[in-house]
Scaffold this active site. Structure first.
Site, PDB file in Angstrom:
ATOM      1  N   ASN A   7      37.670  37.331  47.878  1.00  0.00           N
ATOM      2  CA  ASN A   7      37.701  37.801  46.491  1.00  0.00           C
ATOM      3  C   ASN A   7      38.652  36.879  45.739  1.00  0.00           C
ATOM      4  O   ASN A   7      39.873  37.009  45.836  1.00  0.00           O
ATOM      5  CB  ASN A   7      38.187  39.257  46.460  1.00  0.00           C
ATOM      6  CG  ASN A   7      38.135  39.855  45.068  1.00  0.00           C
ATOM      7  OD1 ASN A   7      37.869  39.157  44.091  1.00  0.00           O
ATOM      8  ND2 ASN A   7      38.394  41.141  44.971  1.00  0.00           N
ATOM      9  N   ARG A  90      32.880  37.879  46.679  1.00  0.00           N
ATOM     10  CA  ARG A  90      32.729  38.827  45.565  1.00  0.00           C
ATOM     11  C   ARG A  90      32.554  38.012  44.285  1.00  0.00           C
ATOM     12  O   ARG A  90      33.410  37.193  43.944  1.00  0.00           O
ATOM     13  CB  ARG A  90      33.959  39.705  45.443  1.00  0.00           C
ATOM     14  CG  ARG A  90      33.877  40.630  44.262  1.00  0.00           C
ATOM     15  CD  ARG A  90      35.049  41.553  44.192  1.00  0.00           C
ATOM     16  NE  ARG A  90      34.789  42.574  43.209  1.00  0.00           N
ATOM     17  CZ  ARG A  90      35.611  42.854  42.208  1.00  0.00           C
ATOM     18  NH1 ARG A  90      36.736  42.198  42.079  1.00  0.00           N
ATOM     19  NH2 ARG A  90      35.312  43.797  41.348  1.00  0.00           N
ATOM     20  N   HIS A 179      31.848  47.211  38.498  1.00  0.00           N
ATOM     21  CA  HIS A 179      32.294  47.973  39.672  1.00  0.00           C
ATOM     22  C   HIS A 179      31.116  48.353  40.572  1.00  0.00           C
ATOM     23  O   HIS A 179      31.183  49.337  41.310  1.00  0.00           O
ATOM     24  CB  HIS A 179      33.026  49.277  39.284  1.00  0.00           C
ATOM     25  CG  HIS A 179      34.409  49.052  38.716  1.00  0.00           C
ATOM     26  ND1 HIS A 179      34.904  49.803  37.691  1.00  0.00           N
ATOM     27  CD2 HIS A 179      35.371  48.173  39.041  1.00  0.00           C
ATOM     28  CE1 HIS A 179      36.127  49.397  37.398  1.00  0.00           C
ATOM     29  NE2 HIS A 179      36.438  48.388  38.208  1.00  0.00           N
ATOM     30  N   GLY A 209      40.517  53.387  38.429  1.00  0.00           N
ATOM     31  CA  GLY A 209      41.639  52.518  38.780  1.00  0.00           C
ATOM     32  C   GLY A 209      42.215  51.981  37.488  1.00  0.00           C
ATOM     33  O   GLY A 209      41.999  52.568  36.418  1.00  0.00           O
ATOM     34  N   ARG A 240      43.026  48.931  28.632  1.00  0.00           N
ATOM     35  CA  ARG A 240      41.820  48.705  27.814  1.00  0.00           C
ATOM     36  C   ARG A 240      41.441  49.975  27.057  1.00  0.00           C
ATOM     37  O   ARG A 240      41.566  51.071  27.596  1.00  0.00           O
ATOM     38  CB  ARG A 240      40.647  48.294  28.708  1.00  0.00           C
ATOM     39  CG  ARG A 240      40.786  46.903  29.274  1.00  0.00           C
ATOM     40  CD  ARG A 240      39.640  46.577  30.211  1.00  0.00           C
ATOM     41  NE  ARG A 240      40.141  46.062  31.461  1.00  0.00           N
ATOM     42  CZ  ARG A 240      39.457  46.060  32.602  1.00  0.00           C
ATOM     43  NH1 ARG A 240      38.239  46.568  32.668  1.00  0.00           N
ATOM     44  NH2 ARG A 240      40.000  45.563  33.690  1.00  0.00           N
ATOM     45  N   ASN A 335      44.222  59.283  44.318  1.00  0.00           N
ATOM     46  CA  ASN A 335      45.603  59.750  44.525  1.00  0.00           C
ATOM     47  C   ASN A 335      46.120  60.800  43.559  1.00  0.00           C
ATOM     48  O   ASN A 335      47.096  61.471  43.870  1.00  0.00           O
ATOM     49  CB  ASN A 335      46.551  58.548  44.451  1.00  0.00           C
ATOM     50  CG  ASN A 335      46.310  57.585  45.587  1.00  0.00           C
ATOM     51  OD1 ASN A 335      46.452  57.941  46.750  1.00  0.00           O
ATOM     52  ND2 ASN A 335      45.900  56.369  45.258  1.00  0.00           N
ATOM     53  N   GLU A 384      35.480  48.059  48.948  1.00  0.00           N
ATOM     54  CA  GLU A 384      34.597  47.009  48.437  1.00  0.00           C
ATOM     55  C   GLU A 384      34.409  45.892  49.461  1.00  0.00           C
ATOM     56  O   GLU A 384      33.333  45.312  49.573  1.00  0.00           O
ATOM     57  CB  GLU A 384      35.168  46.454  47.124  1.00  0.00           C
ATOM     58  CG  GLU A 384      35.005  47.442  45.985  1.00  0.00           C
ATOM     59  CD  GLU A 384      35.842  47.135  44.757  1.00  0.00           C
ATOM     60  OE1 GLU A 384      37.077  47.245  44.839  1.00  0.00           O
ATOM     61  OE2 GLU A 384      35.269  46.781  43.727  1.00  0.00           O
TER      62      GLU A 384
HETATM   63  P1  ADP Z   1      42.595  47.991  40.093  1.00  0.00           P
HETATM   64  O1  ADP Z   1      41.886  47.626  41.384  1.00  0.00           O
HETATM   65  O2  ADP Z   1      41.695  48.138  38.911  1.00  0.00           O
HETATM   66  O3  ADP Z   1      43.816  47.177  39.817  1.00  0.00           O
HETATM   67  P2  ADP Z   1      43.436  50.377  41.517  1.00  0.00           P
HETATM   68  O4  ADP Z   1      42.192  51.017  42.005  1.00  0.00           O
HETATM   69  O5  ADP Z   1      44.312  49.704  42.501  1.00  0.00           O
HETATM   70  O6  ADP Z   1      43.148  49.462  40.268  1.00  0.00           O
HETATM   71  O7  ADP Z   1      44.287  51.524  40.785  1.00  0.00           O
HETATM   72  C1  ADP Z   1      45.466  51.268  40.107  1.00  0.00           C
HETATM   73  C2  ADP Z   1      45.904  52.550  39.419  1.00  0.00           C
HETATM   74  O8  ADP Z   1      46.034  53.598  40.398  1.00  0.00           O
HETATM   75  C3  ADP Z   1      47.239  52.433  38.700  1.00  0.00           C
HETATM   76  O9  ADP Z   1      47.153  53.000  37.404  1.00  0.00           O
HETATM   77  C4  ADP Z   1      48.143  53.296  39.562  1.00  0.00           C
HETATM   78  O10 ADP Z   1      49.136  53.900  38.873  1.00  0.00           O
HETATM   79  C5  ADP Z   1      47.197  54.348  40.112  1.00  0.00           C
HETATM   80  N1  ADP Z   1      47.751  54.999  41.287  1.00  0.00           N
HETATM   81  C6  ADP Z   1      48.004  54.483  42.493  1.00  0.00           C
HETATM   82  N2  ADP Z   1      48.582  55.402  43.300  1.00  0.00           N
HETATM   83  C7  ADP Z   1      48.708  56.542  42.561  1.00  0.00           C
HETATM   84  C8  ADP Z   1      49.252  57.846  42.800  1.00  0.00           C
HETATM   85  N3  ADP Z   1      49.771  58.176  43.978  1.00  0.00           N
HETATM   86  N4  ADP Z   1      49.191  58.757  41.794  1.00  0.00           N
HETATM   87  C9  ADP Z   1      48.663  58.419  40.597  1.00  0.00           C
HETATM   88  N5  ADP Z   1      48.157  57.210  40.309  1.00  0.00           N
HETATM   89  C10 ADP Z   1      48.189  56.281  41.266  1.00  0.00           C
END
Ligand code: ADP
Length: 400
Positions: A7, A90, A179, A209, A240, A335, A384
């Site tokens: 990736n 990817r 996605h 995310g 965004r 989460n 992924e």
């Molecule tokens: P991307 O791949 O688009 O960067 P991710 O899927 O890794 O995003 O998600 C990132 C987001 O997930 C962030 O906003 C982060 O705060 C949130 N996040 C990660 N762990 C937790 C948690 N335990 N509680 C709430 N939000 C979380």
């Protein structure tokens, strides 16, 4: 087969080596700060763990570092480069040309380059990773797995904007959805987890995310996706804005004396929950802490986020004339149990009831709706890399 999943971003390159028969991750890691000072992180399933500065002037050197480490007698998981059967890349944007994964050939690279304008931040960076691997592993099969491909089953009524048709004809301005790799993996995993045939269920996947999108998958095919021509449309995200009245932008430009580039930068980088919370944070963990401390705008940001998700879920239930599974995935979806609960509180009309204990469970896959719920609500960890490895293996198997 041993699949190297790549990736590639503009200054980073993530990788995993996956055994396609057992689906075990043999090694994984990350090259960061490529072209700057270089940092290498690496882990194997045999317990090797590295985090060290390694100079990487370009992506080719990054791939070199990966291959050298993977084949190192002490730290590696393969004897030599040639033990990698396939590299799965990817690729973010395949335009309308790619509806599935493909063997990367000169023609494919040419066709992808033509899509560069559609994803100027991502596609060129993806292609640099492809070129680096092709140079260092000229005899290894390369497969491209597109983030847009799964969404290509959307019908014109879903993918066309209410713009003059000529702009679709001339410039391919339409909704593509993103996605797709995650939505495909998660929608199928949900059906498998529930013992259902993916070809017979209606699923709404909420990939929440930093970038966030919702996808309606009916009988295994995408009906709609909340992201559009670019990944800016749809949900309110980390930074965004999601859906916004285009008319407001001209007004804003005039009032703040901004040009279109500045406006687009604001929409991508300064908006979403970050902007709503008055720059408090784009990170949902921090917003939640702030909420506990009664930070009014952080609370508002989370409320707006949850409300927009619920509206999309409702509209996609309508688009599919029903829904069997609603699945939460990605950083926030996997989460943040409070956000899940808040979103589901809007969905009682669908007959959804949540088991509060299950909703707090952490697992690779868990059903959080209770026995009386008319719709299954699930939390599934996205993967992924595994989906890319599966696609790459399937393309390779198709060739033999
Ligand atoms: P991307 O791949 O688009 O960067 P991710 O899927 O890794 O995003 O998600 C990132 C987001 O997930 C962030 O906003 C982060 O705060 C949130 N996040 C990660 N762990 C937790 C948690 N335990 N509680 C709430 N939000 C979380």
């Amino acid at each position: 087969m041993k699949i190297l999943v790549i990736n590639s971003g503009s200054s980073s390159l993530k990788f995993q080596v996956i055994d396609s028969e057992t689906e075990r991750v043999l090694a994984k890691g990350l090259c960061e700060r490529i072209g700057i000072d270089g940092r290498f992180t690496y882990k194997t399933d045999t317990g090797v763990s590295l985090k060290e500065p390694v100079p990487m002037k370009d992506h080719k050197q990054a791939v070199h570092t990966i291959l050298d480490t993977l084949s190192d007698p002490d730290k590696g998981v393969i004897g030599e480069f040639s033990e990698i059967d396939v590299v799965g890349h990817r690729l973010v944007h395949g335009g309308e040309k790619f509806t599935g994964s493909v063997v990367i050939s000169e023609e494919v690279i040419h066709a992808m380059t033509e899509c560069n304008d559609l994803a100027p931040l991502h596609n060129p960076a993806n292609l640099v990773g492809v070129e680096a691997c092709r140079e260092l592993m000229p005899d290894t099969l390369m497969v491209g797995v597109f983030d847009t491909a799964f969404n290509q089953t959307m019908e014109p009524k879903a993918f066309l904007y209410g713009l003059p048709y000529k702009y679709y004809e001339r410039h391919k301005i339409r909704r593509y959805g993103f996605h797709g790799i995650s939505h495909k993996y998660v929608s199928r995993r949900a059906a498998q987890f529930m013992g259902q045939d993916p070809g017979r269920v209606k699923t709404i996947v909420c990939h929440l995310g930093n970038g966030a999108s919702i996808c309606a998958v009916k009988y295994g095919q995408v009906v709609d996706n909340s992201m559009g021509f670019t990944p800016l449309e749809g949900l309110v995200m980390g930074t965004r804005c999601g859906d916004v009245d285009a008319g407001a932008l001209e007004y804003l430009a005039k009032k703040e004396d901004l040009d279109i580039k500045q406006i687009v930068a604001i929409l991508n980088q300064e908006s979403g929950v970050l902007g709503i919370s008055k720059n408090f944070s784009s990170d949902f963990r921090e917003l939640k802490d702030a909420e506990i401390k009664y930070h009014e705008k952080a609370t508002l940001a989370r409320e707006i986020f949850a409300y927009r998700v619920a509206k999309y879920v409702g509209s996609y239930a309508a688009a599919m004339n029903g829904v069997d599974n609603i699945v939460f995935t990605a950083g926030i979806g996997e989460n943040d149990s409070d956000i899940r609960e808040e979103i589901c509180s809007y969905l009682e009309y669908l007959g959804i009831t949540i088991d509060e204990v299950k909703n707090r469970e952490q697992a690779e896959a868990v059903k959080i709706s209770d026995g009386t719920s008319r719709v299954n609500v699930l939390v599934i960890k996205t993967n992924e890399e595994l989906e890319i490895a599966r696609e790459a293996a399937a393309v390779a198997e198709g060739l033999v």
